[in-house]
Design an enzyme around this catalytic site. Structure first.
Site, short mmCIF file in Angstrom:
data_model
loop_
_atom_site.label_atom_id
_atom_site.label_comp_id
_atom_site.label_asym_id
_atom_site.label_seq_id
_atom_site.Cartn_x
_atom_site.Cartn_y
_atom_site.Cartn_z
N ALA A 8 0.85 -1.20 0.00
CA ALA A 8 0.00 0.00 0.00
C ALA A 8 0.89 1.25 0.00
O ALA A 8 1.84 1.33 0.76
CB ALA A 8 -0.91 0.02 1.23
N CYS A 9 0.54 2.20 -0.85
CA CYS A 9 1.27 3.47 -0.87
C CYS A 9 0.30 4.62 -0.65
O CYS A 9 -0.91 4.42 -0.59
CB CYS A 9 2.05 3.64 -2.17
SG CYS A 9 1.04 3.88 -3.64
N THR A 10 0.83 5.81 -0.57
CA THR A 10 -0.01 6.97 -0.25
C THR A 10 -1.09 7.22 -1.29
O THR A 10 -2.21 7.57 -0.94
CB THR A 10 0.84 8.24 -0.08
OG1 THR A 10 1.68 8.40 -1.22
CG2 THR A 10 1.68 8.17 1.16
N THR A 16 2.20 0.81 -5.03
CA THR A 16 1.52 -0.37 -4.50
C THR A 16 1.72 -1.55 -5.44
O THR A 16 2.15 -2.63 -5.03
CB THR A 16 0.01 -0.10 -4.33
OG1 THR A 16 -0.17 0.97 -3.39
CG2 THR A 16 -0.72 -1.34 -3.84
#
Length: 104
Positions: A8-10, A16
């Protein structure tokens, strides 16, 4: 070794999926079984099953944000790392994790 994890990324898009792909490719090339769930703006994809988590030797959380469902991993060895580290050196990460799991 059986590996499960979450990427998961921002923004929930580019990093991701890049982190997921890098982990999967590196783990498989080293002879491991792996399943990575993604969490992001479009929700959860490739959700981990309870059985996969139960059978896993280690959980990799490659995330730049807080992930949902972390309590599923309470009795597991969990490695948390930013997506950028996974993208830069996925094989090195998995080799290091393998060394630690074998020590335990």
């Amino acid at each position: 070794m059986k590996i499960v994890g979450v990427a998961a990324c921002t923004s929930g898009i580019a990093h991701t999926y890049i982190a997921k792909k890098k982990l999967e490719t590196a783990a498989r090339s080293l002879g491991h079984v792996i399943h990575i769930e993604t969490q992001g703006t479009i929700g959860t994809e490739d959700e981990l099953s309870a059985q996969e988590i139960k059978e896993a030797d280690v959980v990799i959380i490659a995330a730049d944000i807080k992930i949902g469902g972390k309590d599923r991993f309470k009795d597991k060895k969990v490695v948390e790392i930013p997506t950028s580290m996974v993208i830069k050196a996925p094989k090195g990460l998995i080799n290091k994790i393998e060394e630690e799991v074998m020590k335990a």
